[in-house]
Scaffold this active site. Structure first.
Site, PDB file in Angstrom:
ATOM      1  N   SER A  64      48.993  -1.101  49.825  1.00 55.07           N
ATOM      2  CA  SER A  64      49.728  -0.531  50.806  1.00 55.07           C
ATOM      3  C   SER A  64      51.464  -0.854  51.049  1.00 55.07           C
ATOM      4  O   SER A  64      51.527  -1.934  50.505  1.00 55.07           O
ATOM      5  CB  SER A  64      49.067  -0.779  52.157  1.00 55.07           C
TER       6      SER A  64
HETATM    7  N1  SAH Z   1      44.419  -3.019  51.492  1.00 50.13           N
HETATM    8  C1  SAH Z   1      44.585  -2.316  49.834  1.00 50.13           C
HETATM    9  C2  SAH Z   1      44.902  -0.952  50.296  1.00 50.13           C
HETATM   10  C3  SAH Z   1      44.239  -0.167  48.990  1.00 50.13           C
HETATM   11  S1  SAH Z   1      43.951   1.387  49.075  1.00 50.13           S
HETATM   12  C4  SAH Z   1      45.930  -3.036  49.698  1.00 50.13           C
HETATM   13  O1  SAH Z   1      46.806  -3.345  50.216  1.00 50.13           O
HETATM   14  O2  SAH Z   1      46.165  -3.455  48.221  1.00 50.13           O
HETATM   15  C5  SAH Z   1      42.576   1.784  49.725  1.00 50.13           C
HETATM   16  C6  SAH Z   1      41.403   0.880  49.066  1.00 50.13           C
HETATM   17  O3  SAH Z   1      40.318   1.479  49.841  1.00 50.13           O
HETATM   18  C7  SAH Z   1      41.344   1.627  47.702  1.00 50.13           C
HETATM   19  O4  SAH Z   1      41.046   0.364  46.814  1.00 50.13           O
HETATM   20  C8  SAH Z   1      39.816   2.154  47.429  1.00 50.13           C
HETATM   21  O5  SAH Z   1      39.213   2.056  46.685  1.00 50.13           O
HETATM   22  C9  SAH Z   1      39.186   1.606  49.008  1.00 50.13           C
HETATM   23  N2  SAH Z   1      38.245   2.370  49.548  1.00 50.13           N
HETATM   24  C10 SAH Z   1      38.324   3.777  49.609  1.00 50.13           C
HETATM   25  N3  SAH Z   1      36.993   4.373  50.219  1.00 50.13           N
HETATM   26  C11 SAH Z   1      36.226   3.170  50.519  1.00 50.13           C
HETATM   27  C12 SAH Z   1      34.946   2.756  51.013  1.00 50.13           C
HETATM   28  N4  SAH Z   1      34.253   3.991  51.599  1.00 50.13           N
HETATM   29  N5  SAH Z   1      34.572   1.469  51.090  1.00 50.13           N
HETATM   30  C13 SAH Z   1      35.384   0.641  50.656  1.00 50.13           C
HETATM   31  N6  SAH Z   1      36.476   0.809  50.044  1.00 50.13           N
HETATM   32  C14 SAH Z   1      36.898   2.189  50.069  1.00 50.13           C
END
Ligand code: SAH
Length: 213
Positions: A64
């Protein structure tokens, strides 16, 4: 890769930029100054790690944007030792920010590749979430509920009921809601049965998907 004075200098500048964009929470700004974001990214993006932008990580996901991480964390209004559920571990950067704010973090990721990679990275770096889970965040984490705070870091088409039900009374859920674009939404559980809802402008996230992968 390592952390250097130059990286630290760039983080100070990034924190300054976030102040100009309206972030005021001192512990969130300290976390931005402290956490080596470049180590959470592929080395090919290292040179860009302290720009206020999202970047690709493994499994077609993104780390993010720093402003988004800071904004969501500020909305949580964390106090030390609070139990925080994070949906979407991804690179682990948001997790590290929560840990730096002294939260007890339970974090869930649905992509196996990212779950494995980031779990190892936490060990290597000495970051210690309470639990790092491979699973579907739509369901929350009933075993460890209720939580003081819940943060969702992927765009949800609607608010998962399970997450609302796993909040303590007085607890806060911060979740981006929508399809193409998401509205940052804060739910506060005011009584066992009642929630208030407040909206905070639009953001862009990768989608929250059901089930594991
Ligand atoms: N906080 C992270 C954001 C990553 S993007 C960072 O700053 O790196 C969002 C993440 O949510 C992705 O890795 C995706 O695989 C995960 N995600 C999407 N749907 C999900 C779900 N139902 N349960 C758990 N993780 C999920």
């Amino acid at each position: 890769m390592k952390d250097t004075l130059k990286h630290r200098g760039m983080r100070n500048q990034l924190a300054q930029l976030l102040i100009e964009k309206g972030i005021t929470d001192a512990k969130v700004l300290d976390a931005i100054r402290d956490i080596p974001r470049h180590l959470f990214m592929d080395s090919s993006f290292e040179g860009h790690a302290y720009q206020d932008k999202a970047f690709p990580i493994a499994a077609n996901q993104t780390i993010s944007q720093p402003y988004t991480v800071a904004f969501q964390t500020q909305l949580l209004e964390l106090k030390p030792s609070m139990h925080v559920l994070e949906i979407g571990t991804g690179s682990g950067y948001q997790t590290a920010v929560l840990l730096k704010c002294r939260a007890k973090v339970f974090t869930i990721e649905r992509q196996l590749e990212l779950f494995k990679k980031t779990s190892l990275f936490f060990k290597k770096m000495g970051y210690r979430p309470k639990k790092t889970i491979f699973g579907d965040g739509y369901k929350g984490l009933p075993k460890d509920a209720p939580f003081d705070r819940i943060i969702v870091t992927a765009g949800a088409p609607e608010v998962p009921k399970a997450l609302l039900s796993q909040l303590k009374v007085g607890g806060r859920l911060v979740i981006p809601v929508g399809f193409e674009e998401q509205i940052m939404t804060l739910y506060v559980r005011t009584t066992e049965k009642e929630f208030t809802k407040e909206e905070f402008g639009s953001f862009k996230f990768v989608p929250l998907l059901e089930d594991k992968n």
